[in-house]
Each structure stands twice: as C-alpha cells, then as structure tokens.
Design a protein around this motif. Structure first.
Motif, PDB file in Angstrom:
ATOM      1  N   PRO A   1      53.253  46.093 -12.349  1.00 28.98           N
ATOM      2  CA  PRO A   1      54.180  45.911 -11.224  1.00 28.98           C
ATOM      3  C   PRO A   1      55.262  44.883 -11.529  1.00 28.98           C
ATOM      4  O   PRO A   1      55.517  43.965 -10.754  1.00 28.98           O
ATOM      5  CB  PRO A   1      53.256  45.462 -10.087  1.00 28.98           C
ATOM      6  CG  PRO A   1      52.158  44.738 -10.775  1.00 28.98           C
ATOM      7  CD  PRO A   1      51.943  45.443 -12.090  1.00 28.98           C
ATOM      8  N   GLN A   2      55.903  45.033 -12.668  1.00 23.85           N
ATOM      9  CA  GLN A   2      56.839  44.029 -13.165  1.00 23.85           C
ATOM     10  C   GLN A   2      57.817  44.690 -14.132  1.00 23.85           C
ATOM     11  O   GLN A   2      57.419  45.482 -14.977  1.00 23.85           O
ATOM     12  CB  GLN A   2      56.051  42.921 -13.891  1.00 23.85           C
ATOM     13  CG  GLN A   2      56.880  41.796 -14.434  1.00 23.85           C
ATOM     14  CD  GLN A   2      56.047  40.841 -15.283  1.00 23.85           C
ATOM     15  OE1 GLN A   2      56.580  39.970 -15.936  1.00 23.85           O
ATOM     16  NE2 GLN A   2      54.726  40.990 -15.288  1.00 23.85           N
ATOM     17  N   ILE A   3      59.091  44.363 -13.975  1.00 22.70           N
ATOM     18  CA  ILE A   3      60.101  44.826 -14.920  1.00 22.70           C
ATOM     19  C   ILE A   3      60.008  43.920 -16.140  1.00 22.70           C
ATOM     20  O   ILE A   3      60.383  42.740 -16.083  1.00 22.70           O
ATOM     21  CB  ILE A   3      61.505  44.766 -14.296  1.00 22.70           C
ATOM     22  CG1 ILE A   3      61.567  45.650 -13.051  1.00 22.70           C
ATOM     23  CG2 ILE A   3      62.564  45.188 -15.311  1.00 22.70           C
ATOM     24  CD1 ILE A   3      62.804  45.424 -12.203  1.00 22.70           C
ATOM     25  N   ARG A   4      59.488  44.439 -17.206  1.00 24.06           N
ATOM     26  CA  ARG A   4      59.227  43.600 -18.387  1.00 24.06           C
ATOM     27  C   ARG A   4      59.405  44.457 -19.630  1.00 24.06           C
ATOM     28  O   ARG A   4      58.546  45.270 -19.973  1.00 24.06           O
ATOM     29  CB  ARG A   4      57.815  43.024 -18.321  1.00 24.06           C
ATOM     30  CG  ARG A   4      57.513  41.935 -19.337  1.00 24.06           C
ATOM     31  CD  ARG A   4      56.101  41.410 -19.166  1.00 24.06           C
ATOM     32  NE  ARG A   4      55.834  40.282 -20.018  1.00 24.06           N
ATOM     33  CZ  ARG A   4      56.010  39.004 -19.692  1.00 24.06           C
ATOM     34  NH1 ARG A   4      56.471  38.708 -18.480  1.00 24.06           N
ATOM     35  NH2 ARG A   4      55.734  38.027 -20.530  1.00 24.06           N
ATOM     36  N   ASN A   5      60.528  44.300 -20.308  1.00 23.58           N
ATOM     37  CA  ASN A   5      60.815  45.070 -21.510  1.00 23.58           C
ATOM     38  C   ASN A   5      60.258  44.349 -22.735  1.00 23.58           C
ATOM     39  O   ASN A   5      60.480  43.141 -22.902  1.00 23.58           O
ATOM     40  CB  ASN A   5      62.325  45.279 -21.664  1.00 23.58           C
ATOM     41  CG  ASN A   5      62.877  46.205 -20.598  1.00 23.58           C
ATOM     42  OD1 ASN A   5      62.523  47.379 -20.545  1.00 23.58           O
ATOM     43  ND2 ASN A   5      63.732  45.686 -19.732  1.00 23.58           N
ATOM     44  N   ARG A   6      59.581  45.091 -23.559  1.00 25.73           N
ATOM     45  CA  ARG A   6      58.992  44.523 -24.764  1.00 25.73           C
ATOM     46  C   ARG A   6      59.166  45.478 -25.939  1.00 25.73           C
ATOM     47  O   ARG A   6      59.240  46.693 -25.772  1.00 25.73           O
ATOM     48  CB  ARG A   6      57.501  44.228 -24.561  1.00 25.73           C
ATOM     49  CG  ARG A   6      57.223  42.994 -23.701  1.00 25.73           C
ATOM     50  CD  ARG A   6      57.797  41.759 -24.357  1.00 25.73           C
ATOM     51  NE  ARG A   6      57.562  40.514 -23.632  1.00 25.73           N
ATOM     52  CZ  ARG A   6      58.405  39.981 -22.757  1.00 25.73           C
ATOM     53  NH1 ARG A   6      59.503  40.613 -22.426  1.00 25.73           N
ATOM     54  NH2 ARG A   6      58.135  38.822 -22.183  1.00 25.73           N
ATOM     55  N   ILE A   7      59.226  44.890 -27.132  1.00 27.29           N
ATOM     56  CA  ILE A   7      59.257  45.661 -28.370  1.00 27.29           C
ATOM     57  C   ILE A   7      57.835  45.765 -28.909  1.00 27.29           C
ATOM     58  O   ILE A   7      57.139  44.757 -29.028  1.00 27.29           O
ATOM     59  CB  ILE A   7      60.165  44.993 -29.420  1.00 27.29           C
ATOM     60  CG1 ILE A   7      61.630  45.035 -28.963  1.00 27.29           C
ATOM     61  CG2 ILE A   7      60.014  45.660 -30.788  1.00 27.29           C
ATOM     62  CD1 ILE A   7      62.204  46.438 -28.826  1.00 27.29           C
TER      63      ILE A   7
END
Length: 409
Positions: A174-180
């Motif tokens: 429930p979080q906007i979290r961009n990761r590679i």
C-alpha cells in the motif's frame, strides 16, 4: 520440482524485509551479513535460527572470512542483498547537488557482493536498490555487467543481468515505492519482470491497489502513535492541510493561505497521508517536518510504518523510534519480495509455497470520509506572498550553481 527450497545467503540484510518475503515464497535463508548493530538485534529477535556473520561489515578484502563464518554459505543456490542506496538516492542528490554513484566508497559493497558470487557461483544473484542505481549516470549496472562478464570468462558461468524497475504498489504494497531489482541466473536466463498482482484497473489483475485505510485503518486508535513534537517550526500547520496534500496547499496556487512559494520546499514537507490513497514512499531518515504524516496530524507509529511495508504484525524492531523508523524505511517491502521470489522460483521450475502471498493485506473496500481540516493559525495569515520557484532546482545544498541561471535554491 516441488518442495525444494533454495538456500539463500543474505547480504546487507537490514531489518529483513527482503528475506521475509523470499522465505514466504519458498527460499530458505541460512545466513545473513549486516553491519548495523540495531538491525542485527532485530534479526536476532525475530530469526534466531539465522546465522549472523561475526564480521558484520562486508568488504572486498574480507569476503572469504565472512563466507567461512556461515556454515553452508559455499553451497547456497541464491545470493541476495540490498547494498547501501545512499550513493544513488534522490534525497542525496537533492540535498547536496551531487550524485557520486559508483565513485562513492559505499559502492565497494556491490563489488564485495560480486566477489562472493564469484566464489560460490550461486544459481541466482539478486540485488535490490533505488531507481538511481540503474541510471546511466550512476554507472552501477555497467560495472555489474562488466564484473559478471569477468566471472563468466574465469569461472565458466553464463550470468546475464535482468534489470527490472518495479513499483511495489503493483505487488500488494500500500505504498508508491519504485525499486530496481537486478537478477542474474547462472545459466544465462533472460526473464520478463513478474506480472502485476494489483492494479488501479482491477479487471486487469487479481487485486485492486491498496490504500492507507486498507493497511492501517484498524490501527487508528491513538494508543500506539508517537505524537508529533510541536517544537519543530511549521508543524502546527498540519491540521490545516487536507489529506493527501503537502505544503503546496499553502501557496499561491493552492487553496490555503499563501505562506510558501510554489515548489520552494521538498515534496515530503508537511506531506499528509490520505485514507483513500496509497502511501508515498516512507523515508528512512525523516526530518521533523518530513512526511508522510498520519491524517490525524501525527507521526506514523512503528507498527503503522511496518504495515505500509507489509511486515508481519509479529515482527519486532530493536531500538528507539528513530532507529526503528530507519530500519523500516530502508527495508524492501515483504509483499514485493514475495512476488519477485515466486517469479524466480517458477523460472527455475520450482513451485513456490502455496501461501506465498500471505503478506498481502486484504482490501477494506470502503474507507471513511477525509479527516476535517482546521484554519491555518493566525500567525501565518496575511503574510506577504513569497516568490515561487522559477526553475527546477536541485535543493538547498546544491554546489557549483551558475549564479545567473534559473537554478536557485
């Protein structure tokens, strides 16, 4: 293949978010390497069966000793880790105006991880980091590919790097979290990223994206929240900012009082969660006015932060509020790790655990109306309107600015 867990060696383990999710999918963490004393305590509290290396700080010159301290490390099928992200983070670039990338001494941790990969030749290597890690400017991906090429030539392997940019929101967080996520298979497998399990258009996926009310609505009882300290300047403006907004509400382009200039502060300044929306990315080192704040005009409790990162409710964090916040903010969301882990296992023709999605939070579907706002305190009203930001800017600590350009702080 079924019932064949992949043994994993975890590096830069932190509070264990990546490892929890991978274990939900079917991995078996046999050992961990972590330098931070409080994070090590967190791992010992929750996973006493994990072997922690006695040499916490992994470097290029001590990786062999680290391997010798973890029984079975030489035979692990998976090498996983999230090296320090500070050299590649937007926050560092904004505050200093510089982005060291692989020139930062902390990038040596990635090199040390690849030295371990060369020594044990695992079936799969997985590296997690912030989006800046994959930029051409950072040079990290180029360096990793070059090192893997050297390993292939000297060890007879065929590692090829898959690089995925994933938004945790699309995998039940429930979080906007961009990761590679970087994944390299020993046999050279090239793989598309895992399909989305959650979407704003739920007819295209299994589940709708989750919002803050889904995640922490049942915790909104005021009993475990750490209240905002009113000693910091500007915090008494929080009650006047609507859910889902930030300081921009109080600018000439917002609907509040013209207290600030447009885009003269960082995005998370006085940022407040909205019940009906996902959270913004949690920070590991928030300042006194750095959000996201709770819609009840307070800081998020440790348990609320952990929920937004999909940690299990029984997962305990060592240290005080600040220390625990740092551990949670640096962690990989467990649900994202589960989805990636299941995808990796399936690519290896290994069935994930049937309940690998156990970290998913169920949608509550209906959430209450937004929290009411209050008028801005009188001391802020009627002030002269500050100037808006004339250009993109790089933050107040940016160096080597051209004074006559539009890049002003």
């Amino acid at each position: 293949m079924e019932g064949c867990p992949i043994r994993a060696l975890s590096l830069f383990t932190g509070a264990g978010g990546l490892d929890i999710g991978l274990e939900f999918a079917g991995f078996d963490t046999i050992g961990a390497v972590e330098a931070d004393p409080q994070a090590r305590q967190t791992l010992q509290l929750n996973k006493p069966n994990w072997v922690l290396s006695q040499t916490p700080q992994l470097r290029e010159d001590n990786f062999e000793r680290v391997l010798g301290e973890i029984p079975g490390a030489q035979n692990c099928e998976a090498l996983i880790g999230g090296p320090p992200c500070q050299p590649f983070s937007k926050a560092a670039q904004w505050s200093t105006g510089k982005w060291k990338g692989r020139s930062d001494e902390r990038f040596s941790s990635v090199v040390a991880m690849l030295e371990i990969a060369k020594a044990i030749k695992p079936q799969v290597i997985m590296i997690e980091n912030v989006p800046g890690f994959a930029s051409l400017k950072s040079g990290a991906i180029r360096s990793i590919r070059a090192k893997l090429g050297h390993i292939n030539r000297t060890e007879g392997t065929n590692y090829r790097l898959n690089v995925w940019e994933l938004n945790a929101l699309n995998y039940g967080v429930p979080q906007i979290r961009n990761r590679i996520i970087c994944v390299a298979f020993r046999d050279g497998l090239l793989l598309a990223p895992p399909i989305h399990t959650h979407s704003a258009q739920p007819d295209t996926c299994t589940y709708p994206v989750l919002n803050c009310w889904d995640a922490i609505g049942d915790l909104d009882n005021g009993t475990e929240a750490e209240e905002v300290s009113q000693s910091a300047k500007w915090l008494d403006l929080l009650p006047s900012i609507p859910e889902g907004s930030n300081y921009l509400f109080h600018t000439s382009r917002g609907d509040g009082e013209p207290i600030f200039g447009w885009r003269t502060r960082y995005w998370s300044f006085l940022l407040k969660l909205a019940k009906a929306l996902p959270s913004w990315t949690l920070s590991a080192s928030p300042g006194p006015t750095t959000g996201p704040f709770h819609w009840s005009n307070r800081r998020l409790s440790i348990r609320e932060q952990a929920r937004l990162q999909t940690f299990p409710d029984n997962w305990r964090f060592a240290g005080n509020y600040r220390v625990a916040t740092s551990q949670i903010g640096n962690a990989v969301p467990c649900a994202l790790a589960s989805a990636v882990g299941a995808h990796i296992l399936e690519s290896l023709q290994i069935s994930p655990k049937e309940d690998w999605q156990r970290s998913l939070i169920p949608s509550k579907r209906v959430c209450p109306e937004p929290h009411p706002t209050e008028p801005a305190p009188m001391k802020y009203r009627g002030c002269s309107i500050p100037a808006d930001h004339p250009g993109p800017g790089k933050g107040p600590g940016a160096k080597n600015r051209v004074l006559n350009s539009t890049e002003v702080s």
